[in-house]
Write a protein that holds these residues in place. Structure first.
Motif: not given
Lengths: 254, 268
Positions: A66-69, A72-78, A111-119
């Protein structure tokens, strides 16, 4: 015809740009001197400062999903795509003093997990995990941690991630020389992809070939026989190849 | 204003004063005051949510927000005022006086630098309330760095505003410059050791040279005004501080010279 027109338009634009900048009054020579001296000083300062180096001590823990989103202003994939580059820029420096052995793999996998969760469809973190972070500049415990991470993430989406489990199975077999671990990965790969037609046969049958290579022909025969009788193999060439391999095993040629 | 302008001792001083007056009348003072309070409130709310390290959270959040707020507001105000002067024709009135274009550029830049100094000092005073006394030297360093960063971004804004004389184009170019300058070190590091690419291939070598060239002429703004300095953990060496300070001033001079040269060549 169209390109000629575009070229003419472009030429006209460039001509206009410079025509508007015809000297209204000549700029003092001192300004040109200042500009050149400033640029040279800038080059000298850049050289004195030296090249930027990646640092191994500041990766830290990633923010929550949620923090990452939020960041990123809710632009998770980018954001995930950028995150891959940032993580990579932090530590993928094989030629520098930054060996993977200096990295905290617990933080890295987060960090890799976070990237996979977002994308979730992204392959980059798995590629980095399977190929980069299993290199020999990390110790065996770190490499093993990374192959286990890839194997665990494979289970979330076998259809898209099978190739990375296949890769770490080979890493376990060739690099770690850990036959049971390689077999474990290969068996997981077969069990989870048996009913996924998009996964190529060689990946689904990886454990069979590992068995053959390790002279465990009885198990290999059992697996090939089971595969042939299951009716899941429909490609005639593949059927022929497997039948030929089974025959060779029975004749003791392999 | 015109009377006062004509009575000024020198053209540069008059233009500097004009820029300051314009900032004040453009409600910059009020904006700064509101920004200081708003960021203070935001940092307080965020801090209330923290279970631990609340002071660290407050300092880094405030530092980050103050930095972004000042850079964007002052940069945008520089572009807006220069473009507005050209669009309204006020620049013709100015140049009808015995003022050279170089004096115009210098006056603008000096006025902007003083505005930036006032803004940085205001932030320094507000932050001093929260920063422990033994970290005040770090706060001073951070504030000086903020001022220098504002000078660099202001000079770049002046260059684009005078060169393009178009609000949207200038903003886009200025923003692109700022983002590039912030990520330059990371980009250079990545270009130096390409992954999944033959390092001797044309693309890889061209990429390395392109970023090397940028590294020569663009100051790495990512290393300026770091929030972690305020925590006292990572303070750059005096040599690094010296290089960055000198670089910022040199770069501002380059932008001012380039803006003036372009302005001389520009049809008004």
């Amino acid at each position: 015809m169209k390109s000629n027109f575009l070229q003419a338009r472009l030429r006209e634009r460039v001509r206009l740009f410079f025509a508007k900048r015809k000297a209204q009054a000549p700029a003092p020579k001192a300004l040109w001197v200042l500009l050149v001296v400033g640029l040279l000083t800038s080059v000298i300062l850049s050289t004195v400062r030296g090249k930027p180096q990646a640092s191994a001590d500041a990766l830290g823990w990633p923010p929550s999903n949620q923090g990452a989103r939020l960041i990123a202003l809710d632009e998770p994939v980018a954001f995930a795509k950028m995150l891959n580059l940032v993580t990579q820029a932090h530590d993928v420096q094989p030629g520098l003093s930054l060996a993977y052995g200096q990295l905290n793999y617990d933080q890295l996998t987060k960090w890799l997990d976070l990237s996979l969760e977002l994308d979730p469809t992204g392959q980059y973190p798995l590629m980095a995990g399977a190929r980069l972070y299993t290199q020999n500049s990390a110790d065996l415990a770190r490499q093993r941690k990374m192959t286990d991470w890839v194997a665990a993430r494979f289970l979330d989406d076998p259809e898209r991630r099978w190739q990375w489990l296949a890769h770490v199975a080979y890493v376990a077999r060739v690099q770690f020389k850990d036959q049971p671990l390689a077999m474990q990965y290969a068996e997981t790969l077969r069990n989870k992809t048996e009913n996924i037609p998009s996964v190529p046969a060689w990946a689904r049958q990886l454990d069979i070939f590992f068995k053959i290579e390790s002279k465990d022909s009885e198990t290999a025969k059992f697996l090939i026989g089971g595969l042939l009788h299951s009716g899941k193999i429909t490609d005639p060439n593949e059927l022929r190849f497997l039948a030929h391999t089974l025959k060779e095993l029975e004749e003791g040629k392999r | 204003m015109n009377d006062r302008f004509q009575k000024s001792r020198t053209a540069i001083a008059a233009l500097t004063r004009l820029t300051l007056l314009e900032s004040w009348r453009g409600r910059s003072g009020r904006f700064l005051f509101i920004a200081l309070i708003a960021i203070h409130v935001i940092a307080s709310v965020v801090t209330e949510m923290a279970v631990t390290e609340s002071l660290e959270l407050r300092l880094t959040t405030s530092a980050f927000l103050y930095r972004m707020c000042l850079i964007f507001s002052l940069g945008v105000s520089m572009i807006a005022s220069v473009v507005r002067e050209h669009e309204s024709g006020f620049v013709h009135v100015l140049l009808a006086h015995p003022i050279s274009r170089m004096q115009y550029v210098l006056g603008r830049m000096l006025g902007y630098s003083i505005t930036a100094l006032i803004a940085a000092l205001s932030v320094l005073l507000v932050m001093a309330v929260w920063v422990p006394i033994d970290q005040w030297s770090a706060l001073l360093l951070w504030s000086i760095s903020l001022w220098l960063e504002l000078i660099v971004t202001g000079a770049v804004a002046l260059f684009f505003a005078l060169g393009l004389r178009n609000m949207v184009g200038s903003m886009v170019m200025w923003l692109a410059f700022y983002i590039l300058a912030r990520v330059l070190d990371v980009a250079r590091t990545m270009a130096a050791t390409p992954i999944g690419q033959d390092p001797t291939s044309f693309q890889a070598v061209a990429g390395q040279w392109m970023f090397q060239l940028m590294g020569w002429v663009i100051p790495p703004l990512g290393t300026f005004t770091r929030a972690e300095w305020l925590l006292g953990n990572i303070i750059p060496t005096s040599q690094t501080c010296g290089i960055l300070a000198l670089w910022a001033l040199v770069y501002a001079s380059i932008c001012v010279a380039a803006a003036a040269i372009d302005f001389y060549r520009h049809e008004i």
